[in-house]
Every structure is written in structure tokens, then in C-alpha cells.
Design a protein around this motif. Structure first.
Motif, PDB file in Angstrom:
ATOM      1  N   LEU A  40      45.394  44.318  47.432  1.00 40.43           N
ATOM      2  CA  LEU A  40      46.550  43.284  47.436  1.00 40.43           C
ATOM      3  C   LEU A  40      47.371  43.602  46.059  1.00 40.43           C
ATOM      4  N   THR A  41      46.983  44.696  45.333  1.00 43.28           N
ATOM      5  CA  THR A  41      47.641  44.797  44.218  1.00 43.28           C
ATOM      6  C   THR A  41      48.569  46.378  44.325  1.00 43.28           C
ATOM      7  N   GLY A  42      48.284  47.046  45.406  1.00 43.33           N
ATOM      8  CA  GLY A  42      48.856  48.455  45.518  1.00 43.33           C
ATOM      9  C   GLY A  42      48.065  49.509  44.543  1.00 43.33           C
ATOM     10  N   SER A  43      47.073  49.154  43.859  1.00 40.97           N
ATOM     11  CA  SER A  43      46.562  50.013  42.861  1.00 40.97           C
ATOM     12  C   SER A  43      44.835  50.310  43.276  1.00 40.97           C
ATOM     13  N   ALA A  46      40.778  37.542  39.854  1.00 46.02           N
ATOM     14  CA  ALA A  46      41.874  37.122  40.548  1.00 46.02           C
ATOM     15  C   ALA A  46      41.531  37.072  42.154  1.00 46.02           C
ATOM     16  N   ASP A  47      40.679  37.876  42.532  1.00 44.89           N
ATOM     17  CA  ASP A  47      40.105  37.723  44.118  1.00 44.89           C
ATOM     18  C   ASP A  47      39.370  36.818  44.286  1.00 44.89           C
ATOM     19  N   ARG A  62      35.824  43.422  37.776  1.00 42.84           N
ATOM     20  CA  ARG A  62      36.701  44.353  38.556  1.00 42.84           C
ATOM     21  C   ARG A  62      38.143  44.022  38.732  1.00 42.84           C
ATOM     22  N   ALA A  63      39.217  44.889  39.256  1.00 47.56           N
ATOM     23  CA  ALA A  63      40.405  44.612  39.282  1.00 47.56           C
ATOM     24  C   ALA A  63      40.860  45.747  40.138  1.00 47.56           C
ATOM     25  N   GLY A  64      42.185  45.330  40.497  1.00 47.46           N
ATOM     26  CA  GLY A  64      43.007  46.227  41.389  1.00 47.46           C
ATOM     27  C   GLY A  64      42.542  45.806  43.107  1.00 47.46           C
ATOM     28  N   GLY A  65      42.933  46.936  43.929  1.00 47.65           N
ATOM     29  CA  GLY A  65      42.407  46.732  45.308  1.00 47.65           C
ATOM     30  C   GLY A  65      43.648  46.641  46.108  1.00 47.65           C
ATOM     31  N   ARG A  78      40.802  49.887  43.318  1.00 45.25           N
ATOM     32  CA  ARG A  78      39.746  49.108  42.821  1.00 45.25           C
ATOM     33  C   ARG A  78      39.229  49.689  41.589  1.00 45.25           C
TER      34      ARG A  78
END
Length: 296
Positions: free
Chosen positions: A107-110, A71-72, A102-105, A112
Motif C-alpha cells: 500500500l505504500t509502494g515501498s 498503520a496496517d 514493521r512498516a512499508g508494504g 516491507r
């Protein structure tokens, strides 16, 4: 002209690994090599790889960490590093995967999270929109064309709207990106997910293929494991033959990442790949002539 029979094409190559350097420097005939981009430093190439490059062997960097299906937006530092490697190696193109890693980071409040693995992109139109934009960003930063590889998967996402073949075809239509078709991954998805390789090939824009991957694996408890550590099997060569019967392949590359074979075994695998492609092309010619004669 390379041994693929296509003027200016790559021919038959091997994924370069330090463990195969001796064989590739000596008795094994490979027209070109592919190197994992993240494993090399442009200013400090391994000596055997540098010698291959000096004697005119084409080297293509193959990235594994961009995560263009995430998504990034693509990491600009990673893109710059891939571009640097393409320029240092004088490569005609670079390749990566249709995957996210990868996911999170922030922008997601979680936190990475790095998967450490190539994860399948949902075949939905929303996911395709994101992938296309990320591909365009990558294309703008890279000095050479980009080819993207279909991956092996152990699962699919709910609510998918497109077949794999249609997903790849629309990606090409919208971005002009080239395709790296991994026939071993098509076989993996056939065993694990019930997806028909021929049906996927039916929907592909064959003229967008930059080159092809072939690799070995093993079936355990009904699942195919794309190990890159076993000899290439007949079913995988069968998918290669099916593809080669449809289009003159610009290049085919044998991947081996573990349990590295000796020079004789490696050469025999390359010969089997060459023979499969040549045999498929020969058998395709009479069918094409018959089709042309019938006016179809």
C-alpha cells in the motif's frame, strides 16, 4: 488465594525461559509464568512448560510481533496463532505491546521492513484512532481478554498531543482493553526522556491493570538500557512500590532474558518483589484510613 493478597489474582511470577526451567521446576516458588507466544508451538510445548501447566501453574502467552500500533490492520494469521496459544495453554488472558514493529508494504509502494524491535507509537489522536481500531479487531479474534504493555523508548515523536498516561487512559476508555504496566519501562522513560513515572501513574485507570512487569537494566553514558539481563534496581522497585501503594496489584512478573541467574539469585529477586509490594500495601493502609477519617 495467591500471595498478592487479591482473591483469584495471579500472584508473583517469572517469565518462562528454557534456561530457567530447572529452577522453576524445583526450588524457586513462582505462582505463574509468562511465555513469549512466538517461541512456542501449541502442539509441541517444551516438556518443562507442559509439566508446569499440568500441575496447575497459570501460563500467559505474551506476544511481541502483532504491531498493533502500526498503520496496517493486524495480521489475521498472527492473531489466530496468538488465540491458538491462549486456548492450548488454558490462559485467562493474553498480552502484547503498544508498539509498531514493521512498516512499508504494497500500500505504500515501498518494501516491507521489520524493525526487529518495539517502536513507540506517536501519542497523537490520529495514532490513537488507528491503535483503537486495531485493538478492537484483535479483541474480536481472541478468546480471552487482551492486556497491552507500555514500552521503553529512546525517543519521542514530534507533535505529540497526549502524555503517556492520558494516551493509555483514553485507549482503555475507548476499547476496554486491560493494561500490562511495565514499571521498568516507566523508569527507562524517566531516565532517557525525562518523563515522571508518578505523573504517568496519576493518569492511569488503575482498575484496568491486568498485571505488572518488573525487570533489570543498567545505565550507561546517561541512558538506561532495559536489558532484562541485570538484577532489578532500587529505582525500579521504587516505581513498583509507588504503583502498589495506589492499587492492589493482580499480579507482578519478573522478566529475565539473558545472563540467567541461578536458583538462589532468582528466588531472592522474587522475594524482593514480594516484599516491595507487601511493604507498599502496608504503608498505604494508614494513609487510606486517615483519608477516610477526614472525610476526603
Amino acid at each position: 488465594m495467591s500471595d498478592s493478597g487479591v482473591p483469584g489474582a495471579l500472584g508473583t511470577g517469572v517469565g518462562w525461559r528454557p534456561e530457567l526451567a530447572g529452577a522453576l521446576a524445583g526450588p524457586v516458588r513462582a505462582d505463574w509464568v509468562e511465555v513469549v507466544a512466538e517461541n512456542i508451538c501449541p502442539g509441541h510445548l517444551p516438556e518443562p512448560l507442559r509439566r508446569l501447566r499440568e500441575r496447575g501453574t497459570t501460563v500467559i502467552p505474551h506476544g511481541v510481533s502483532l504491531g498493533l500500533g502500526g498503520a496496517d490492520r493486524p495480521d489475521l494469521a498472527r492473531l489466530a496463532a496468538l488465540a491458538e496459544r491462549a486456548e492450548a495453554l488454558g490462559s485467562p488472558l493474553v498480552s502484547e505491546h503498544i508498539a509498531f514493529v514493521r512498516a512499508g508494504g504494497p500500500l505504500t509502494g515501498s518494501p516491507r521492513i521489520e524493525a526487529g524491535h518495539l517502536l513507540p507509537v506517536p501519542r497523537t489522536r490520529d495514532a490513537l484512532d488507528v491503535l483503537c481500531e486495531n485493538v478492537r479487531i484483535a479483541q474480536d479474534m481472541l478468546p480471552v481478554p487482551l492486556a497491552l504493555e507500555n514500552i521503553a523508548a529512546l525517543m519521542t515523536w514530534p507533535g505529540e498531543e497526549l502524555t503517556e498516561g492520558r494516551f493509555l487512559a483514553e485507549l482503555v476508555e475507548r476499547t476496554g482493553v486491560r493494561l500490562l504496566i511495565d514499571v521498568a519501562n516507566l523508569h527507562t522513560n524517566h531516565v532517557n526522556l525525562g518523563q515522571d513515572p508518578a505523573a504517568a501513574l496519576d493518569e492511569l485507570p488503575l482498575d484496568a491493570i491486568a498485571y505488572v512487569h518488573v525487570a533489570g537494566g543498567v545505565e550507561r553514558d546517561g541512558l538506561w538500557h532495559d536489558t532484562h539481563a541485570h538484577p532489578v534496581t532500587r529505582p525500579v522497585l521504587g516505581v513498583l512500590a509507588e504503583l502498589a501503594s495506589r492499587v492492589a496489584l493482580p499480579g507482578v512478573l519478573l522478566e529475565r532474558d539473558d545472563a540467567f541467574p541461578g536458583a538462589d539469585e532468582l528466588a531472592a529477586e522474587l522475594d524482593a518483589v514480594r516484599a516491595t509490594v507487601a511493604g507498599a500495601r502496608r504503608s498505604a493502609r494508614p494513609a487510606r484510613r486517615q483519608k477516610e477519617a477526614s472525610g476526603v
